[in-house]
Design a protein around this motif. Sequence first.
Motif, mmCIF file in Angstrom:
data_model
loop_
_atom_site.group_PDB
_atom_site.id
_atom_site.type_symbol
_atom_site.label_atom_id
_atom_site.label_comp_id
_atom_site.label_asym_id
_atom_site.label_seq_id
_atom_site.Cartn_x
_atom_site.Cartn_y
_atom_site.Cartn_z
ATOM 1 N N TRP A 93 0.808 -1.222 0.000
ATOM 2 C CA TRP A 93 0.000 0.000 0.000
ATOM 3 C C TRP A 93 0.841 1.272 0.000
ATOM 4 N N ASN A 94 2.150 1.118 -0.262
ATOM 5 C CA ASN A 94 3.065 2.272 -0.366
ATOM 6 C C ASN A 94 3.056 3.157 0.883
ATOM 7 N N VAL A 95 3.076 2.505 2.037
ATOM 8 C CA VAL A 95 3.199 3.209 3.312
ATOM 9 C C VAL A 95 4.652 3.070 3.772
ATOM 10 N N LYS A 96 5.259 4.177 4.180
ATOM 11 C CA LYS A 96 6.646 4.113 4.641
ATOM 12 C C LYS A 96 6.740 3.245 5.896
ATOM 13 N N ILE A 97 7.711 2.340 5.894
ATOM 14 C CA ILE A 97 7.878 1.436 7.033
ATOM 15 C C ILE A 97 8.162 2.220 8.319
ATOM 16 N N GLU A 98 8.765 3.409 8.172
ATOM 17 C CA GLU A 98 9.046 4.259 9.346
ATOM 18 C C GLU A 98 7.763 4.660 10.067
ATOM 19 N N LYS A 99 6.629 4.627 9.370
ATOM 20 C CA LYS A 99 5.348 4.986 9.993
ATOM 21 C C LYS A 99 4.863 3.884 10.930
ATOM 22 N N ILE A 100 5.379 2.674 10.740
ATOM 23 C CA ILE A 100 4.956 1.524 11.544
ATOM 24 C C ILE A 100 5.997 1.154 12.594
ATOM 25 N N TYR A 101 7.275 1.162 12.183
ATOM 26 C CA TYR A 101 8.367 0.775 13.088
ATOM 27 C C TYR A 101 9.359 1.925 13.230
ATOM 28 N N ASN A 102 9.750 2.235 14.484
ATOM 29 C CA ASN A 102 10.800 3.232 14.682
ATOM 30 C C ASN A 102 12.162 2.612 14.351
ATOM 31 N N LYS A 103 13.239 3.390 14.483
ATOM 32 C CA LYS A 103 14.557 2.916 14.043
ATOM 33 C C LYS A 103 14.991 1.639 14.784
ATOM 34 N N THR A 104 14.798 1.631 16.104
ATOM 35 C CA THR A 104 15.180 0.451 16.890
ATOM 36 C C THR A 104 14.407 -0.773 16.431
ATOM 37 N N ARG A 138 13.045 -1.176 13.463
ATOM 38 C CA ARG A 138 13.479 -1.540 12.102
ATOM 39 C C ARG A 138 14.776 -2.344 12.150
ATOM 40 N N ASP A 139 15.653 -2.015 13.085
ATOM 41 C CA ASP A 139 16.883 -2.799 13.269
ATOM 42 C C ASP A 139 16.541 -4.225 13.712
ATOM 43 N N LYS A 140 15.603 -4.331 14.643
ATOM 44 C CA LYS A 140 15.194 -5.638 15.167
ATOM 45 C C LYS A 140 14.593 -6.505 14.061
ATOM 46 N N PHE A 141 13.811 -5.869 13.192
ATOM 47 C CA PHE A 141 13.103 -6.622 12.155
ATOM 48 C C PHE A 141 13.714 -6.441 10.767
#
Length: 547
Positions: free
Chosen positions: A518-529, A531-534
């Motif tokens: 759906w072209n949603v930025k992953i940053e909108k769902i996961y913060n930096k920490t 995003r590192d984890k996943f």
Amino acid sequence: MARPDGMDKWKTLEHNGPVFPPDYEPLPSNVRFYYNGKVVHLSPLAEEVAGFYGRMLDHEYTSKDVFNKNFFKDWRKTMTEDEKELITDLKLCNFKEIDIYYKEQSEKRKAMTKEEKLELKQKNEEITLKYGFCLLDGHKQKIGNFRIEPPGLFRGRGEHPKMGKLKKRVQPEDIIINIGEKAKIPSPPAGHKWKEVKHDKTVSWLASWTENIMGNVKYIMLNPSSKLKSIKDFEKYEKARKLKNEVGAIRSQYRADFKSREMVVRQRAVALYFIDKLALRAGNEKEEGETADTVGCCSLRVEHIQLHEEKDGKQYVVDFDFLGKDSIRYSNSVAVEKRVFKNLKHFIQGKSPSDDLFDRLNTSSLNKHLASLMEDLTAKVFRTYNASQTLQNQLNELTKEGMTEPELLLAYNRANRSVAVLCNHQRAVPKTFDKQMENLQVKIKEKKAQIKETKKLYKEAKGDAKDKLKKKLKTLEDGMKKLEVQRVDKEENKQIALGTSKLNYLDPRISVAWCKKWNVKIEKIYNKTQRDKFRWAIEMAGPDYQF
């Protein structure tokens, strides 16, 4: 000692040990503690613990009897004999100057100059560089929590019976170091020694100790973004996906067991039904005494349920009311299958309210049975499976073509909220909630006024001016819609903790795939920490991934 994960053996491990919090700095002489209206000079340890309470005067905890009773009991243990003899009533204690002092210190930290902030940042970076990484089998890996938690007062979640107790300062003598046999053993702080040094290659923790409130073992572990942790995460969600293929047969089996002649089999079947349908934790046996009266499915008592042949237009309704993990109340009214209802009536027959509902069952025997149905299957795998499947189903149902990004994010949060409700992940309404809603309402009101004024100008305008106003009106209306969606989202989430399920129970590939589709930025769902984890999921999942 129980293994915190099931990683394969490592060969070499080097690290520099944990970072301890700074020693206590006594209060300045102008900051005084009063007892019964008179200044009392406290001994250093008693003063430190008084400071823990003093800086919480504005918090609701210090208005709770349990918190105050526990604090005062533990505080007196830190006092000298003379202090104990004098200070016998918390109501006669005046911590006001201590409270003001710590507030001033907090404001000073906020008011630091850029240079001071930069200096502090550089010091923290130097500490992280030295203590925040280890060498595991020759590879540099980030450490998750290399700082030992400072002492303070225990808060707990919900109405925890141990709130207010003193979380003692962890000393090197409490710490077990785990390190490679040939590695240099980190030096403890001067004048101290480690409790023990181990070379256990079957575990992934670098240091451990037992905290004094609940008696739980705490670990310094690898960072969630480390390769080994990522592998464990992946395996956890793959196990839940494997259950997806087996769950139909398992459900058929436990439904057949509802009619078993053996009481233990019927109890096990009903418990498994609850674990599957309601995402209840299995529950563990725990010690008597001060421990919170929390239960899971296997330890439910008769008093925790009420049966209704009919309620609110539904048949065979079970009302649950008990304290779950972290003393979070589980209150739910559920319509169940007729056979489940009949079994429950039979289970409670002749029992008193304090008797076990499933008196022939315990967590160990339940998990042993689950492992016979599928390799490594436990009650927790059901929780992960049902949480992930609920998210996937809800996203498929709630996401529609033509949604704006705010609408998509609202749909995602609603899907996530369905999981949080299923797993009973609650939170108290934030103190700032009313103020945030008030600020949002002001912004909405201002935006409405701007739209009204722009519409008026648009009607009167001509040529290029009209085109410009049309664009401005579109921007304002989009902004208005975004604010209104934010208001709905904030209101719906005020008592739900979305983070717990998102980080621990939801296959991250579901969220990543949804973002990509759906072209949603992953940053909108996961913060930096996060995003590192996943990172593994972000790299692995395509837009068509389905749990």
